[in-house]
Enzyme design. Structure first.
Site, short mmCIF file in Angstrom:
data_model
loop_
_atom_site.label_atom_id
_atom_site.label_comp_id
_atom_site.label_asym_id
_atom_site.label_seq_id
_atom_site.Cartn_x
_atom_site.Cartn_y
_atom_site.Cartn_z
N ASN A 127 0.87 -1.18 0.00
CA ASN A 127 0.00 0.00 0.00
C ASN A 127 0.90 1.23 0.00
O ASN A 127 1.47 1.59 1.03
CB ASN A 127 -0.88 -0.03 1.26
CG ASN A 127 -1.70 1.25 1.42
OD1 ASN A 127 -1.78 2.05 0.50
ND2 ASN A 127 -2.29 1.42 2.60
N LYS B 159 0.18 4.27 -0.35
CA LYS B 159 -0.46 5.47 0.21
C LYS B 159 -0.18 6.69 -0.69
O LYS B 159 0.02 6.53 -1.89
CB LYS B 159 0.01 5.72 1.65
CG LYS B 159 -0.12 4.46 2.52
CD LYS B 159 -0.01 4.76 3.97
CE LYS B 159 0.07 3.45 4.74
NZ LYS B 159 -0.02 3.64 6.18
N HIS C 56 -9.55 0.87 5.09
CA HIS C 56 -8.27 1.15 5.73
C HIS C 56 -8.48 2.11 6.89
O HIS C 56 -9.31 3.04 6.80
CB HIS C 56 -7.29 1.74 4.70
CG HIS C 56 -5.89 1.79 5.22
ND1 HIS C 56 -5.46 2.77 6.09
CD2 HIS C 56 -4.84 0.96 5.03
CE1 HIS C 56 -4.19 2.53 6.40
NE2 HIS C 56 -3.79 1.45 5.76
N GLU D 181 -6.88 4.57 7.93
CA GLU D 181 -6.70 6.00 7.63
C GLU D 181 -7.97 6.58 7.00
O GLU D 181 -8.33 7.73 7.25
CB GLU D 181 -5.47 6.19 6.72
CG GLU D 181 -4.19 6.01 7.51
CD GLU D 181 -2.99 5.53 6.72
OE1 GLU D 181 -3.01 5.59 5.48
OE2 GLU D 181 -2.03 5.07 7.36
N GLU E 8 -5.32 -5.08 10.71
CA GLU E 8 -4.32 -4.03 10.92
C GLU E 8 -4.62 -3.29 12.22
O GLU E 8 -5.45 -2.37 12.23
CB GLU E 8 -4.36 -3.03 9.75
CG GLU E 8 -4.09 -3.65 8.40
CD GLU E 8 -3.48 -2.65 7.43
OE1 GLU E 8 -2.42 -2.95 6.89
OE2 GLU E 8 -4.07 -1.57 7.25
N GLY F 18 2.28 2.27 10.68
CA GLY F 18 3.20 3.39 10.48
C GLY F 18 3.89 3.86 11.74
O GLY F 18 4.49 4.93 11.75
N SER G 243 3.40 -2.10 10.46
CA SER G 243 4.85 -2.08 10.65
C SER G 243 5.51 -3.43 10.38
O SER G 243 6.43 -3.83 11.11
CB SER G 243 5.19 -1.56 12.05
OG SER G 243 4.73 -0.22 12.18
C1 PEP Z 1 -0.85 0.10 6.07
O1 PEP Z 1 -0.98 1.29 5.89
O2 PEP Z 1 -1.69 -0.68 5.59
C2 PEP Z 1 0.31 -0.36 6.81
C3 PEP Z 1 0.30 -1.57 7.28
O3 PEP Z 1 1.35 0.55 6.99
P1 PEP Z 1 2.78 0.25 7.70
O4 PEP Z 1 3.30 -1.05 7.11
O5 PEP Z 1 3.62 1.42 7.30
O6 PEP Z 1 2.53 0.14 9.15
#
Ligand code: PEP
Length: 252
Positions: free
Chosen positions: A9, A11, A95, A97, A168, A174, A213
């Site tokens: 992803n 972003k 997601h 976000e 997630e 992040g 992460s």
């Molecule tokens: C995500 O945004 O789906 C995600 C898992 O980000 P990160 O790997 O940076 O934590």
């Protein structure tokens, strides 16, 4: 046997040039990834470039978002058939976000789930708890609420057989804080069991990715858990070498 799957992803990152460079790097190393399916989800405006670059590869294309509406007067939105025009196989929905920053509700996410299936797009359906919800022991009730929004749809459980789920934990996205393999496995098992209450075959077959992460140095341990079938990768998917190492951890 569920095929391992890793999706990047991207972003709202990068430029046209960096997107091309990243795809070049992933293409160069993709043969080292034996069994995992690999997908990338660039920004909408780079879909055409990335589609063209992926045409001779086994790397799939996905989008990060789309509209639950059919084409029409929806300024600034992107419809499912537009994504199909660019050979998108996947679309990320729900997601955290989008839930947190753009007010997307369980109801809207469910509507996007149905629309994605209508267009033959495979939703990557994200769900996860906030830090304070985990601290208050509400992880399972939050996950159950988010999942039930899909399970309650007519045809929802059958729809999950054409979807991918991404657990997630919001506190891990992040932040560099990763769920421990045990924490992640426990939620993945909970998700699978809850689906199994409706349909054991769908539950056994659906890929459940972990996101939050994931990095080259923690991917092997996370992906070795019984119910973790790969990852949805944010930050580490912006570096071809890191992304490929994570893909190999899922299925070398
Ligand atoms: C995500 O945004 O789906 C995600 C898992 O980000 P990160 O790997 O940076 O934590």
């Amino acid at each position: 046997m569920r095929q391992p799957f890793v999706a990047g992803n991207w972003k709202m990152n990068g430029s046209r040039a960096s997107a091309r460079k990243l795809i070049d790097g992933i293409k160069q190393g993709i043969d080292s990834v034996a069994t995992a399916e690999v997908a990338v989800c660039p920004s909408f405006v780079y879909l055409a470039d990335v589609q063209a670059m992926l045409s001779d590869t086994r790397i799939a294309l996905g989008a990060q978002n789309f509209s639950d509406q059919k084409p029409g007067a929806f300024t600034g939105e992107i419809a499912g058939d537009m994504l199909k025009d660019f050979d998108c196989k996947y679309v990320i929905i729900g997601h955290s976000e989008r839930r947190a920053l753009y007010g997307e509700t369980d109801e809207l996410v469910a509507s996007k789930f149905i629309t994605a299936l209508e267009y033959g797009l495979r939703p990557i359906f994200c769900l996860g708890e906030l830090l304070e919800e985990r601290q208050q022991d509400q992880t399972e009730s939050v996950i159950a609420r988010q999942l039930d929004a899909i399970l309650a749809l007519p045809g929802g459980v059958e729809g999950l057989s054409k979807a991918v789920i991404a657990y997630e934990p919001v506190w891990a996205i992040g932040t560099g804080m990763t769920a421990t393999p045990d924490q992640a496995q426990s939620v993945h098992a909970f998700i699978r069991e809850r689906i199994a209450e409706k349909d054991a075959n769908v539950a056994a077959g659906v890929q459940i990715l972990y996101g939050g992460s994931v990095k080259p140095d923690n991917a092997v341990e996370l992906f070795s858990q019984n119910d973790i079938d790969g990852g949805l990768i944010g930050g580490a998917s912006l570096d071809a070498g890191s992304f490929l190492t994570i893909c190999r951890a899922a299925g070398a």
